[in-house]
Each structure stands twice: as C-alpha cells, then as structure tokens.
Scaffold this motif. Structure first.
Motif, PDB file in Angstrom:
ATOM      1  N   MET A  69      17.614 -29.855 -38.949  1.00 19.80           N
ATOM      2  CA  MET A  69      16.267 -29.513 -38.564  1.00 19.80           C
ATOM      3  C   MET A  69      16.066 -28.022 -38.752  1.00 19.80           C
ATOM      4  N   VAL A  70      14.891 -27.647 -39.178  1.00 20.12           N
ATOM      5  CA  VAL A  70      14.603 -26.247 -39.439  1.00 20.12           C
ATOM      6  C   VAL A  70      14.288 -25.557 -38.117  1.00 20.12           C
ATOM      7  N   ASN A  71      15.003 -24.481 -37.837  1.00 19.38           N
ATOM      8  CA  ASN A  71      14.767 -23.720 -36.611  1.00 19.38           C
ATOM      9  C   ASN A  71      13.965 -22.467 -36.917  1.00 19.38           C
ATOM     10  N   TYR A  72      13.129 -22.083 -35.993  1.00 14.11           N
ATOM     11  CA  TYR A  72      12.323 -20.888 -36.145  1.00 14.11           C
ATOM     12  C   TYR A  72      12.557 -19.992 -34.951  1.00 14.11           C
ATOM     13  N   SER A  73      12.522 -18.704 -35.196  1.00 18.52           N
ATOM     14  CA  SER A  73      12.658 -17.756 -34.102  1.00 18.52           C
ATOM     15  C   SER A  73      11.823 -16.535 -34.423  1.00 18.52           C
ATOM     16  N   GLY A  74      11.726 -15.667 -33.474  1.00 20.78           N
ATOM     17  CA  GLY A  74      11.013 -14.417 -33.683  1.00 20.78           C
ATOM     18  C   GLY A  74       9.514 -14.581 -33.778  1.00 20.78           C
ATOM     19  N   ARG A  75       8.913 -13.777 -34.637  1.00 17.85           N
ATOM     20  CA  ARG A  75       7.462 -13.720 -34.751  1.00 17.85           C
ATOM     21  C   ARG A  75       6.855 -15.042 -35.215  1.00 17.85           C
ATOM     22  N   LEU A  76       7.526 -15.715 -36.170  1.00 14.31           N
ATOM     23  CA  LEU A  76       7.004 -16.988 -36.669  1.00 14.31           C
ATOM     24  C   LEU A  76       6.925 -18.013 -35.541  1.00 14.31           C
ATOM     25  N   ALA A  77       7.953 -18.078 -34.721  1.00 10.65           N
ATOM     26  CA  ALA A  77       7.954 -19.014 -33.592  1.00 10.65           C
ATOM     27  C   ALA A  77       6.830 -18.678 -32.612  1.00 10.65           C
ATOM     28  N   ALA A  78       6.639 -17.404 -32.337  1.00 17.17           N
ATOM     29  CA  ALA A  78       5.567 -16.988 -31.425  1.00 17.17           C
ATOM     30  C   ALA A  78       4.202 -17.328 -32.003  1.00 17.17           C
ATOM     31  N   ASP A  79       4.029 -17.094 -33.307  1.00 16.08           N
ATOM     32  CA  ASP A  79       2.756 -17.436 -33.962  1.00 16.08           C
ATOM     33  C   ASP A  79       2.479 -18.927 -33.872  1.00 16.08           C
ATOM     34  N   LEU A  80       3.510 -19.741 -34.145  1.00 11.85           N
ATOM     35  CA  LEU A  80       3.332 -21.196 -34.060  1.00 11.85           C
ATOM     36  C   LEU A  80       3.009 -21.621 -32.635  1.00 11.85           C
ATOM     37  N   ASP A  81       3.677 -21.039 -31.659  1.00 16.41           N
ATOM     38  CA  ASP A  81       3.383 -21.359 -30.261  1.00 16.41           C
ATOM     39  C   ASP A  81       1.931 -21.068 -29.919  1.00 16.41           C
ATOM     40  N   GLU A  82       1.455 -19.894 -30.312  1.00 13.96           N
ATOM     41  CA  GLU A  82       0.055 -19.523 -30.045  1.00 13.96           C
ATOM     42  C   GLU A  82      -0.912 -20.459 -30.760  1.00 13.96           C
ATOM     43  N   THR A  83      -0.606 -20.784 -31.999  1.00 14.80           N
ATOM     44  CA  THR A  83      -1.479 -21.657 -32.788  1.00 14.80           C
ATOM     45  C   THR A  83      -1.584 -23.029 -32.153  1.00 14.80           C
ATOM     46  N   PHE A  84      -0.436 -23.635 -31.855  1.00 18.74           N
ATOM     47  CA  PHE A  84      -0.465 -24.980 -31.286  1.00 18.74           C
ATOM     48  C   PHE A  84      -1.058 -24.995 -29.880  1.00 18.74           C
ATOM     49  N   ALA A  85      -0.833 -23.946 -29.110  1.00 11.93           N
ATOM     50  CA  ALA A  85      -1.443 -23.868 -27.778  1.00 11.93           C
ATOM     51  C   ALA A  85      -2.963 -23.796 -27.902  1.00 11.93           C
ATOM     52  N   ALA A  86      -3.455 -23.013 -28.855  1.00 10.70           N
ATOM     53  CA  ALA A  86      -4.904 -22.904 -29.053  1.00 10.70           C
ATOM     54  C   ALA A  86      -5.486 -24.222 -29.538  1.00 10.70           C
ATOM     55  N   LEU A  87      -4.753 -24.925 -30.400  1.00  8.18           N
ATOM     56  CA  LEU A  87      -5.237 -26.198 -30.941  1.00  8.18           C
ATOM     57  C   LEU A  87      -5.135 -27.350 -29.937  1.00  8.18           C
ATOM     58  N   ALA A  88      -4.465 -27.121 -28.826  1.00  8.02           N
ATOM     59  CA  ALA A  88      -4.270 -28.188 -27.842  1.00  8.02           C
ATOM     60  C   ALA A  88      -5.557 -28.572 -27.117  1.00  8.02           C
ATOM     61  N   ASP A  89      -6.564 -27.741 -27.200  1.00  6.09           N
ATOM     62  CA  ASP A  89      -7.816 -28.006 -26.491  1.00  6.09           C
ATOM     63  C   ASP A  89      -8.881 -28.553 -27.443  1.00  6.09           C
ATOM     64  N   GLY A  90      -9.523 -29.625 -27.044  1.00  7.51           N
ATOM     65  CA  GLY A  90     -10.535 -30.270 -27.878  1.00  7.51           C
ATOM     66  C   GLY A  90     -11.741 -29.397 -28.176  1.00  7.51           C
ATOM     67  N   THR A  91     -12.168 -28.604 -27.220  1.00  4.25           N
ATOM     68  CA  THR A  91     -13.309 -27.718 -27.452  1.00  4.25           C
ATOM     69  C   THR A  91     -12.970 -26.703 -28.528  1.00  4.25           C
ATOM     70  N   ARG A  92     -11.766 -26.150 -28.460  1.00  3.89           N
ATOM     71  CA  ARG A  92     -11.365 -25.163 -29.466  1.00  3.89           C
ATOM     72  C   ARG A  92     -11.239 -25.805 -30.850  1.00  3.89           C
ATOM     73  N   ARG A  93     -10.714 -27.036 -30.894  1.00  4.19           N
ATOM     74  CA  ARG A  93     -10.636 -27.730 -32.194  1.00  4.19           C
ATOM     75  C   ARG A  93     -12.033 -27.978 -32.746  1.00  4.19           C
ATOM     76  N   ALA A  94     -12.973 -28.328 -31.885  1.00  4.04           N
ATOM     77  CA  ALA A  94     -14.360 -28.565 -32.330  1.00  4.04           C
ATOM     78  C   ALA A  94     -14.989 -27.268 -32.839  1.00  4.04           C
ATOM     79  N   ILE A  95     -14.695 -26.159 -32.187  1.00  3.47           N
ATOM     80  CA  ILE A  95     -15.212 -24.866 -32.645  1.00  3.47           C
ATOM     81  C   ILE A  95     -14.661 -24.544 -34.033  1.00  3.47           C
ATOM     82  N   LEU A  96     -13.361 -24.769 -34.225  1.00  2.00           N
ATOM     83  CA  LEU A  96     -12.760 -24.511 -35.533  1.00  2.00           C
ATOM     84  C   LEU A  96     -13.341 -25.434 -36.603  1.00  2.00           C
ATOM     85  N   ALA A  97     -13.587 -26.681 -36.235  1.00  2.00           N
ATOM     86  CA  ALA A  97     -14.181 -27.630 -37.180  1.00  2.00           C
ATOM     87  C   ALA A  97     -15.566 -27.138 -37.602  1.00  2.00           C
ATOM     88  N   ARG A  98     -16.338 -26.620 -36.667  1.00  2.00           N
ATOM     89  CA  ARG A  98     -17.664 -26.078 -36.990  1.00  2.00           C
ATOM     90  C   ARG A  98     -17.535 -24.865 -37.901  1.00  2.00           C
TER      91      ARG A  98
END
Length: 120
Positions: free
Chosen positions: A1-30
């Motif tokens: 399995m591919v492991n990530y650490s450092g800045r890339l891991a932090a970026d992915l964490d922030e991205t997926f946390a932001a995408l976890a909310d339906g309102t935010r996904r709808a805003i991005l879709a718009r």
C-alpha cells in the motif's frame, strides 16, 4: 500500500475533511460551472450567510477555492489542484486494491488437489 507523509498527507487530510460535508460539495459542484459571488453560492441553501462563509473558509483553507474582492462583492473560484491530487491518490489506492483482489481471485480459483477423507 502506498504511504504518504508530510505535506502531501496534510493536504489530503484537509481536502477530504472539506469534502466530507454535503454543503461544501454542493458549493464546489456549483463552482465547477464557473465563478460565483458568495450571495449566489448561498442562494440554494437554507442556512445563514455567515454559515455559508464558514463553509467557504474551510474550502479556501483546504485549497479548493479562491476568493477575490471586486468592490463590495466577493467572488469565488474553484481551484482544481487539490482535487486532482485527491483523485490521483484515489486512483493509486484503487489500483493497489484491484491488484490485491485479482491476486486473491487467482489464488482462490486455481485448481487444488482434493484431499480424500479418511474413513472413521
């Protein structure tokens, strides 16, 4: 399995946390159809303008949108870099697991000699 650490891991964490909310996904879709003002983005939601602004701040901090001021209006634009990064991560995970499952399938479907039961 591919492991990530450092800045890339932090970026992915922030991205997926932001995408976890339906309102935010709808805003991005718009925003995928083009730039919009905060008021335009807030229109379809039954939440306050300050609540929409909080969602926008989360998306901006995650690198998923940018904002620019034009007079009194605040315009938002989709930033696709982090989405592409998340998509690439998902593709690599998918490839890894598909390979693992294909290997398991080959193992389970190959012919094995049958064991004879001993009489009791």
């Amino acid at each position: 399995m591919v492991n990530y650490s450092g800045r890339l891991a932090a970026d992915l964490d922030e991205t997926f946390a932001a995408l976890a909310d339906g309102t935010r996904r709808a805003i991005l879709a718009r925003l995928a159809s083009g730039e919009a003002t905060v008021t335009e983005l807030a229109r379809p939601f039954e939440i306050s303008l300050p609540a929409v602004s909080r969602h926008l701040r989360v998306l901006e901090e995650a690198g998923l949108l940018s904002r620019r001021r034009e007079g009194r209006r605040l315009h938002c634009r989709l930033e696709t870099g982090r989405l592409a990064q998340a998509s690439a991560w998902i593709a690599r995970q998918s490839e890894f697991w598909e390979q693992r499952l294909d290997s398991l399938d080959r193992y389970l479907t190959r012919e094995r000699p049958s064991k004879k039961r001993r009489p009791r």
